[in-house]
Write a protein that holds these residues in place. Sequence first.
Motif, PDB file in Angstrom:
ATOM      1  N   ALA A  82      43.154  -1.458 -22.891  1.00  0.00           N
ATOM      2  CA  ALA A  82      43.314  -0.019 -22.640  1.00  0.00           C
ATOM      3  C   ALA A  82      44.778   0.388 -22.764  1.00  0.00           C
ATOM      4  O   ALA A  82      45.099   1.474 -23.255  1.00  0.00           O
ATOM      5  CB  ALA A  82      42.767   0.347 -21.266  1.00  0.00           C
ATOM      6  N   GLY A  83      45.692  -0.487 -22.317  1.00  0.00           N
ATOM      7  CA  GLY A  83      47.117  -0.205 -22.448  1.00  0.00           C
ATOM      8  C   GLY A  83      47.560  -0.176 -23.891  1.00  0.00           C
ATOM      9  O   GLY A  83      48.390   0.660 -24.300  1.00  0.00           O
ATOM     10  N   ASP A 139      40.142  -5.851 -11.003  1.00  0.00           N
ATOM     11  CA  ASP A 139      41.084  -5.607 -12.100  1.00  0.00           C
ATOM     12  C   ASP A 139      40.911  -4.229 -12.736  1.00  0.00           C
ATOM     13  O   ASP A 139      41.835  -3.438 -12.757  1.00  0.00           O
ATOM     14  CB  ASP A 139      41.006  -6.702 -13.166  1.00  0.00           C
ATOM     15  N   SER A 140      39.737  -3.931 -13.303  1.00  0.00           N
ATOM     16  CA  SER A 140      39.441  -2.596 -13.822  1.00  0.00           C
ATOM     17  C   SER A 140      38.528  -1.873 -12.826  1.00  0.00           C
ATOM     18  O   SER A 140      37.929  -2.504 -11.958  1.00  0.00           O
ATOM     19  CB  SER A 140      38.725  -2.689 -15.172  1.00  0.00           C
ATOM     20  N   ASP A 141      38.429  -0.553 -12.975  1.00  0.00           N
ATOM     21  CA  ASP A 141      37.450   0.204 -12.191  1.00  0.00           C
ATOM     22  C   ASP A 141      36.087  -0.082 -12.809  1.00  0.00           C
ATOM     23  O   ASP A 141      35.662   0.583 -13.758  1.00  0.00           O
ATOM     24  CB  ASP A 141      37.782   1.693 -12.246  1.00  0.00           C
ATOM     25  N   GLN A 142      35.407  -1.086 -12.297  1.00  0.00           N
ATOM     26  CA  GLN A 142      34.204  -1.566 -12.963  1.00  0.00           C
ATOM     27  C   GLN A 142      33.018  -0.611 -12.847  1.00  0.00           C
ATOM     28  O   GLN A 142      32.074  -0.716 -13.623  1.00  0.00           O
ATOM     29  CB  GLN A 142      33.859  -2.974 -12.462  1.00  0.00           C
ATOM     30  N   TYR A 143      33.091   0.340 -11.937  1.00  0.00           N
ATOM     31  CA  TYR A 143      32.055   1.374 -11.859  1.00  0.00           C
ATOM     32  C   TYR A 143      31.992   2.148 -13.171  1.00  0.00           C
ATOM     33  O   TYR A 143      30.927   2.622 -13.573  1.00  0.00           O
ATOM     34  CB  TYR A 143      32.359   2.321 -10.703  1.00  0.00           C
ATOM     35  N   ASN A 144      33.120   2.284 -13.847  1.00  0.00           N
ATOM     36  CA  ASN A 144      33.195   3.070 -15.081  1.00  0.00           C
ATOM     37  C   ASN A 144      33.121   2.235 -16.352  1.00  0.00           C
ATOM     38  O   ASN A 144      33.297   2.773 -17.447  1.00  0.00           O
ATOM     39  CB  ASN A 144      34.488   3.896 -15.093  1.00  0.00           C
ATOM     40  N   VAL A 164      47.108  -3.096 -15.032  1.00  0.00           N
ATOM     41  CA  VAL A 164      47.441  -3.896 -16.211  1.00  0.00           C
ATOM     42  C   VAL A 164      47.640  -2.984 -17.413  1.00  0.00           C
ATOM     43  O   VAL A 164      48.527  -3.207 -18.245  1.00  0.00           O
ATOM     44  CB  VAL A 164      46.333  -4.928 -16.487  1.00  0.00           C
ATOM     45  N   SER A 165      46.829  -1.941 -17.500  1.00  0.00           N
ATOM     46  CA  SER A 165      46.927  -1.011 -18.618  1.00  0.00           C
ATOM     47  C   SER A 165      48.331  -0.413 -18.731  1.00  0.00           C
ATOM     48  O   SER A 165      48.960  -0.458 -19.791  1.00  0.00           O
ATOM     49  CB  SER A 165      45.897   0.108 -18.446  1.00  0.00           C
ATOM     50  N   ASP A 166      48.842   0.135 -17.624  1.00  0.00           N
ATOM     51  CA  ASP A 166      50.164   0.747 -17.679  1.00  0.00           C
ATOM     52  C   ASP A 166      51.267  -0.290 -17.848  1.00  0.00           C
ATOM     53  O   ASP A 166      52.317   0.006 -18.434  1.00  0.00           O
ATOM     54  CB  ASP A 166      50.420   1.580 -16.420  1.00  0.00           C
ATOM     55  N   SER A 167      51.058  -1.501 -17.329  1.00  0.00           N
ATOM     56  CA  SER A 167      52.076  -2.536 -17.509  1.00  0.00           C
ATOM     57  C   SER A 167      52.231  -2.880 -18.989  1.00  0.00           C
ATOM     58  O   SER A 167      53.350  -3.065 -19.477  1.00  0.00           O
ATOM     59  CB  SER A 167      51.741  -3.786 -16.687  1.00  0.00           C
ATOM     60  N   VAL A 168      51.116  -2.936 -19.709  1.00  0.00           N
ATOM     61  CA  VAL A 168      51.160  -3.191 -21.147  1.00  0.00           C
ATOM     62  C   VAL A 168      51.804  -2.008 -21.867  1.00  0.00           C
ATOM     63  O   VAL A 168      52.699  -2.174 -22.706  1.00  0.00           O
ATOM     64  CB  VAL A 168      49.737  -3.443 -21.684  1.00  0.00           C
ATOM     65  N   PHE A 169      51.358  -0.816 -21.534  1.00  0.00           N
ATOM     66  CA  PHE A 169      51.902   0.392 -22.164  1.00  0.00           C
ATOM     67  C   PHE A 169      53.409   0.506 -21.929  1.00  0.00           C
ATOM     68  O   PHE A 169      54.184   0.790 -22.858  1.00  0.00           O
ATOM     69  CB  PHE A 169      51.188   1.633 -21.632  1.00  0.00           C
ATOM     70  N   LYS A 177      53.703   1.357  -5.404  1.00  0.00           N
ATOM     71  CA  LYS A 177      53.841   2.043  -6.686  1.00  0.00           C
ATOM     72  C   LYS A 177      52.482   2.280  -7.349  1.00  0.00           C
ATOM     73  O   LYS A 177      52.414   2.569  -8.546  1.00  0.00           O
ATOM     74  CB  LYS A 177      54.734   1.220  -7.621  1.00  0.00           C
ATOM     75  N   ASP A 178      51.426   2.163  -6.557  1.00  0.00           N
ATOM     76  CA  ASP A 178      50.057   2.299  -7.069  1.00  0.00           C
ATOM     77  C   ASP A 178      49.774   1.319  -8.197  1.00  0.00           C
ATOM     78  O   ASP A 178      48.943   1.567  -9.080  1.00  0.00           O
ATOM     79  CB  ASP A 178      49.786   3.737  -7.540  1.00  0.00           C
ATOM     80  N   GLY A 179      50.471   0.174  -8.152  1.00  0.00           N
ATOM     81  CA  GLY A 179      50.235  -0.868  -9.146  1.00  0.00           C
ATOM     82  C   GLY A 179      48.961  -1.636  -8.876  1.00  0.00           C
ATOM     83  O   GLY A 179      48.384  -2.243  -9.775  1.00  0.00           O
ATOM     84  N   VAL A 180      48.537  -1.634  -7.620  1.00  0.00           N
ATOM     85  CA  VAL A 180      47.227  -2.148  -7.232  1.00  0.00           C
ATOM     86  C   VAL A 180      46.599  -1.092  -6.335  1.00  0.00           C
ATOM     87  O   VAL A 180      47.287  -0.221  -5.807  1.00  0.00           O
ATOM     88  CB  VAL A 180      47.311  -3.500  -6.489  1.00  0.00           C
ATOM     89  N   GLY A 181      45.297  -1.169  -6.174  1.00  0.00           N
ATOM     90  CA  GLY A 181      44.650  -0.168  -5.337  1.00  0.00           C
ATOM     91  C   GLY A 181      43.164  -0.397  -5.253  1.00  0.00           C
ATOM     92  O   GLY A 181      42.658  -1.447  -5.648  1.00  0.00           O
ATOM     93  N   LEU A 182      42.481   0.606  -4.737  1.00  0.00           N
ATOM     94  CA  LEU A 182      41.036   0.546  -4.568  1.00  0.00           C
ATOM     95  C   LEU A 182      40.436   1.794  -5.209  1.00  0.00           C
ATOM     96  O   LEU A 182      40.815   2.912  -4.867  1.00  0.00           O
ATOM     97  CB  LEU A 182      40.694   0.486  -3.079  1.00  0.00           C
ATOM     98  N   ALA A 183      39.529   1.588  -6.148  1.00  0.00           N
ATOM     99  CA  ALA A 183      38.929   2.714  -6.872  1.00  0.00           C
ATOM    100  C   ALA A 183      37.915   3.456  -6.001  1.00  0.00           C
ATOM    101  O   ALA A 183      37.276   2.870  -5.129  1.00  0.00           O
ATOM    102  CB  ALA A 183      38.236   2.197  -8.130  1.00  0.00           C
ATOM    103  N   ASP A 184      37.763   4.752  -6.273  1.00  0.00           N
ATOM    104  CA  ASP A 184      36.810   5.560  -5.503  1.00  0.00           C
ATOM    105  C   ASP A 184      35.859   6.322  -6.416  1.00  0.00           C
ATOM    106  O   ASP A 184      35.408   7.416  -6.094  1.00  0.00           O
ATOM    107  CB  ASP A 184      37.550   6.524  -4.571  1.00  0.00           C
TER     108      ASP A 184
END
Length: 348
Positions: free
Chosen positions: A60-61, A257-262, A281-286, A308-315
């Motif tokens: 994605a990045g 790792d990804s928002d797997q719901y989507n 990971v996407s933004d780190s690559v970008f 830095k919102d580098g990790v989090g919990l999807a909603d």
Amino acid sequence: MRRITRIATVGIASAALALSATACGGKKSSDTASSTEPTAAIAYDVGGRGDQSFNDAAYAGLQKAETELKVKGAEAEPTDGEGEADKVQRLTELARKGNNPVIGVGFAYAPAIKKVASKFPDTTFGIIDDTSVTGPNVANMVFNEEQGSYLAGVAAAKVSKTGTVGFIGGVEVPLIKKFEAGFTQGVKDTNPNAKVLSQYLTQPPNFDGFAKPDLGKAAAQGQLDAGADVIYAAAGLAGSGAIEAASAKGKWAIGVDSDQYNQAGLTKYKDAILTSVTKDVSDSVFDLIKSVKDGKPTTGEIRYGLDKDGVGLADSNPKYKEMTDVIAAVEKAKADIIAKKITVKTAP
């Protein structure tokens, strides 16, 4: 987008996942990079593109860089049972073709990058999830996975009705132990009486635990039979099997790792995905690709945490959004971690 090699077929948990993991295409390795336009390359980890998780986040990045930066992207897939020499050859080929940066997706690329980076001093090499290899042209993109996993533990403890939850690690390596440690601590801090069932699918040097959904499915079924009603799997493509097993039993799964719901390949099971521990990971690559294009390549350690919102919990799951008490507990835990009122363990 050029695709350098193609991963050997891996076992997929469902027809939908099989379609996602194999539907790619693109040019072949004989293609040469254009000398008139910027190019960037990523070399995938075990499971390859289509894992609905770690590798897909990196892809994605690259896609974002192609769209926003007008950078041409190249991809290289792993092969089943490959060794270090294969990774060295893959990175060497990508660098020789003029790609810059060249990004290894996963800690397994560390020995190969150590060998290859010094031979191409004008190429920036990125590696995700590793700080062991360093150099003037090496960027280490790392994450506080234990922090995101702590939040998952809080959520799991709050929604569990049995007081028993499960953790499944793909391969028993220090990186995945960070996921386990954070998750277990989050569960226990929320409900000291809760029970956490932990299991690893394979031991190194066998990395099938990141690639085979049937292993994740079997492990999750065992934990569900033992009373777990929430399963958190940090296992790459194998984690899709755990999600399938939880869905079949009407229990909760937590993605990684990804928002797997989507994730399109998991649509059939999405209602069972309570939330996902995300790594940016996407933004780190970008960001690394952008730094190279801007003529100011980033090198050294680049760390992404909750602050830095580098990790989090999807909603993304509407059912999760309705759980106001769970969200409140998660948000409080997040604030306390950022404020350093809670120190999250990095090992069980």
